[in-house]
Design an enzyme around this catalytic site. Structure first.
Site, mmCIF file in Angstrom:
data_model
loop_
_atom_site.group_PDB
_atom_site.id
_atom_site.type_symbol
_atom_site.label_atom_id
_atom_site.label_comp_id
_atom_site.label_asym_id
_atom_site.label_seq_id
_atom_site.Cartn_x
_atom_site.Cartn_y
_atom_site.Cartn_z
ATOM 1 N N ARG A 253 -1.552 2.460 -2.360
ATOM 2 C CA ARG A 253 -0.296 2.758 -3.045
ATOM 3 C C ARG A 253 0.654 3.369 -2.027
ATOM 4 O O ARG A 253 0.242 4.147 -1.156
ATOM 5 C CB ARG A 253 -0.506 3.734 -4.212
ATOM 6 N N GLU A 281 8.266 0.568 -4.365
ATOM 7 C CA GLU A 281 7.459 -0.635 -4.226
ATOM 8 C C GLU A 281 8.222 -1.750 -3.509
ATOM 9 O O GLU A 281 7.655 -2.455 -2.672
ATOM 10 C CB GLU A 281 7.001 -1.118 -5.612
ATOM 11 N N HIS A 300 3.017 -6.715 -1.839
ATOM 12 C CA HIS A 300 1.916 -6.335 -2.728
ATOM 13 C C HIS A 300 1.132 -7.578 -3.164
ATOM 14 O O HIS A 300 0.939 -7.835 -4.358
ATOM 15 C CB HIS A 300 2.456 -5.584 -3.947
#
Length: 342
Positions: A253, A281, A300
């Site tokens: 993360r 993100e 991601h």
């Protein structure tokens, strides 16, 4: 054909819009039909104020099959599901939808986090080996020169022989990375406060404190869970401990790394990075991360993607099959473990 008295469990699929289309192939829907008395095309996106068909299916459900975007299973939702005994999560973390009310009512929960760990570990292995070989750097130089060159001299510091890799977190993914690294001539260090020396020996790694791991590793890869205690665990001080030219890999993360501290280290060229997650993100459009030659930035994608999604669905349906047969789950989630897991 099933008899009029159908003892198959009722199941309701609950996940975000569009997720089922990616997760469920036709043969998965056929398997659901055989295992349960379920309409495999009915997908619940909202359980707090469900449409009548969803409300009826929720009331009759013995088990929920959830995935990304699953709505929270609040006490009110559970009141509308009096038969519910189990939740099978066809993805990793259950923290986003499993509430205290689920545990209070004794609902059994399972997750296919182990299946999702596999592609993340594979991505990490590739990143480690490419980082040690200076692949990104040499590819960029080749594009720049477009000619023969004395590569052995320029890349004299490259190679994966007896390089030191630091693993931060013996999570499912961290342990799988350790396993994948065994065939290679690498030294592997581990930081994890829940792993003792005996377990480290069994894993084939050397336990260290995080500061020492940062100082000794050529490549550091982060696999710790996102918890209040792990926020910015890789901070300015620990980044400064890393040797010049070393690489930081993050597939966990973004919040685990202090990005404000990392950026100057990357802009200066002192450190390299492979980042599949960031904080936020999606980095701002003007972020240097998109263009820095010493950064490999991916959106991601280390986790299950494409046909890897079907492995998670297969594992989830294996758990549904166990439930239908009256067997305990192969990979149950325990509430106590959520305090130090993803």
């Amino acid at each position: 054909m099933h008899h009029a008295t159908d003892n198959r469990p009722g199941l309701l699929l609950a996940m975000g819009p569009g997720v089922a289309e990616d997760m469920l192939a036709d043969h998965h829907r056929d398997r659901l039909t055989a295992l349960t008395r379920t309409d495999p095309h009915l997908i619940a996106h909202d359980l707090a104020a469900p449409a009548p068909p969803v409300a009826a299916a929720l009331a009759a459900a013995d088990v929920l099959l959830t995935c990304w975007g699953a709505p929270p299973l609040t006490a009110e939702v559970l009141d509308a599901a009096p038969r519910l005994r189990a939740v099978v999560h066809a993805a990793g973390s259950v923290k986003h939808h499993i509430t205290d009310a689920c545990w209070e009512r004794g609902i059994a929960v399972t997750s296919v986090a182990a299946a999702n760990a596999l592609p993340v570990a594979e991505y990490t292995l590739a990143a480690i080996l490419f980082a040690g070989k200076h692949v990104l750097r040499s590819a960029q130089r080749y594009e720049e020169l477009r000619a023969d060159h004395s590569w052995r001299r320029e890349l004299s510091s490259a190679g994966n022989y007896r390089r030191t890799v630091g693993i931060v977190g013996a999570s499912r993914i961290g342990r799988r990375v350790i396993e994948l690294l065994r065939p290679f001539d690498l030294r592997v260090l581990l930081y994890d406060p829940y792993v003792d020396v005996a377990e480290a020996v069994a894993l084939g790694v050397v336990c260290t404190e995080l500061d020492e791991l940062c100082a000794r590793s050529d490549i550091i890869t982060v696999h710790a869970p996102e918890l209040p205690s792990t926020r910015h665990m890789i901070d300015a001080r620990r980044l400064a401990l890393m040797e010049a030219g070393s690489t930081l890999i993050n597939t966990s993360r973004g919040s685990l790394v202090d990005e404000d501290a990392l950026l100057p280290e990357l802009v200066s060229g002192r450190l390299h990075a492979v980042l599949d997650v960031t904080d936020p993100e999606v980095p701002p459009a003007d972020s240097p991360l998109y263009e820095l030659p010493n950064v490999l930035l991916t959106p991601h994608v280390a986790g299950s993607l494409g046909n890897e999604l079907h492995r998670m669905t297969d594992r989830a349906l294996d758990e549904v099959e166990r439930f239908a047969a009256g067997l305990p789950f192969a990979d149950p989630v325990h509430p106590g473990a959520l305090n130090h897991s993803a």
